[in-house]
Scaffold this active site. Structure first.
Site, PDB file in Angstrom:
ATOM      1  N   ASP A 113       0.573  -1.116  -0.014  1.00  0.00           N
ATOM      2  CA  ASP A 113       0.197   0.001   0.160  1.00  0.00           C
ATOM      3  C   ASP A 113       0.833   1.253  -0.026  1.00  0.00           C
ATOM      4  OD1 ASP A 113      -2.315   1.726   0.444  1.00  0.00           O
ATOM      5  OD2 ASP A 113      -1.620   1.633   2.610  1.00  0.00           O
ATOM      6  N   ASP A 132      -0.392   5.043   1.005  1.00  0.00           N
ATOM      7  CA  ASP A 132      -0.694   5.996   2.187  1.00  0.00           C
ATOM      8  C   ASP A 132      -0.533   5.300   3.331  1.00  0.00           C
ATOM      9  OD1 ASP A 132      -0.840   8.360   0.393  1.00  0.00           O
ATOM     10  OD2 ASP A 132      -2.898   7.747   0.012  1.00  0.00           O
ATOM     11  N   ASP A 156      -1.821  -0.894   6.035  1.00  0.00           N
ATOM     12  CA  ASP A 156      -2.254  -0.696   7.384  1.00  0.00           C
ATOM     13  C   ASP A 156      -3.889  -0.211   7.560  1.00  0.00           C
ATOM     14  OD1 ASP A 156      -2.590   1.713   5.536  1.00  0.00           O
ATOM     15  OD2 ASP A 156      -2.359   3.075   7.136  1.00  0.00           O
TER      16      ASP A 156
END
Length: 223
Positions: free
Chosen positions: A17, A19, A173
């Site tokens: 991922d 961000d 996250d």
């Protein structure tokens, strides 16, 4: 292959991922979302927004405020404009990102980004960080048939990397990342604790969790 320090990678390919995983953008994203949503007459506080972060903004607006796709579209386009003009230039890497990417590159592990940003915004972010040559592909929410947590963007990236789910790892996250890794059948689904706690990430599909990128490195390599 082994890395420069002799560690052996546990996975044949790794998808990240962007961000909050490699790029320290969560404060920027949250700030721009709050500014934009409130500017369009929908008062939202940070604590509420945090509960819905992860999917593309139009999906968040439906889940959080019940806005239709037509109602969400002008807010989304305004958010993209504000973010690119005022927030994106402040993008910085998270602590440990450069070192981890260097180690994976040294071990010859092919890498990809799968983000729920639009692909063009993801590419601009990666370019700002000077990472264009580090990833074989960058997949956005508009690249494959569906965004994360659907498996389509991960499997599309994996096709480009020439990898297989049974030897691949996903690092992220949020529940969107964990769900995508689980739904794609990845061997490793690594959650970074912060925005979500460890138990929540595991409940959404994480096979392991870490407190930050140095901890992710310990999970990606046999040392």
């Amino acid at each position: 292959m082994t890395s420069l320090n002799g560690a052996r990678p546990r996975f044949a390919s790794v998808i990240f991922d962007l961000d909050g995983t490699l790029a320290d953008t969560e404060p920027l994203v949250l700030g721009c979302m709050l500014e934009t949503i409130n500017a369009h007459g929908h008062p939202v506080e940070k604590e509420r927004l945090l509960k819905y972060i992860g999917p593309p903004l139009p999906v968040m607006l439906f889940n959080m405020l019940g806005l239709s796709a037509e109602e969400a579209q002008p807010i989304y386009m305004d958010y993209l404009r504000r973010y690119e003009q005022s927030y994106m230039p402040e993008t910085r890497p998270l602590q440990g990102a450069e070192g981890l990417l260097d180690e994976l590159a040294g071990a010859g592990v092919p890498l990809a980004i799968v983000t729920n940003k639009r692909e063009d915004a993801g590419r601009k972010t990666v370019e700002l960080l000077g990472w264009t040559d580090r990833f074989r592909t960058i997949i956005g929410a508009d690249t494959a048939s569906d965004p994360k947590p659907h498996p389509a963007p991960l499997l599309h990236a994996l096709d480009i990397l020439g990898g297989a789910p049974g030897t691949a790892a996903m690092v992220g996250d949020t529940e969107s990342d964990m769900g995508a890794g689980r739904n794609a059948g990845f061997a490793g689904v690594i959650g970074i604790v912060g925005l979500r706690d460890a138990d929540f990430l595991i409940s959404r599909g994480a096979t392991a969790v870490a407190d930050g990128l140095p901890g992710v490195g310990e999970l990606l390599f046999e040392r």
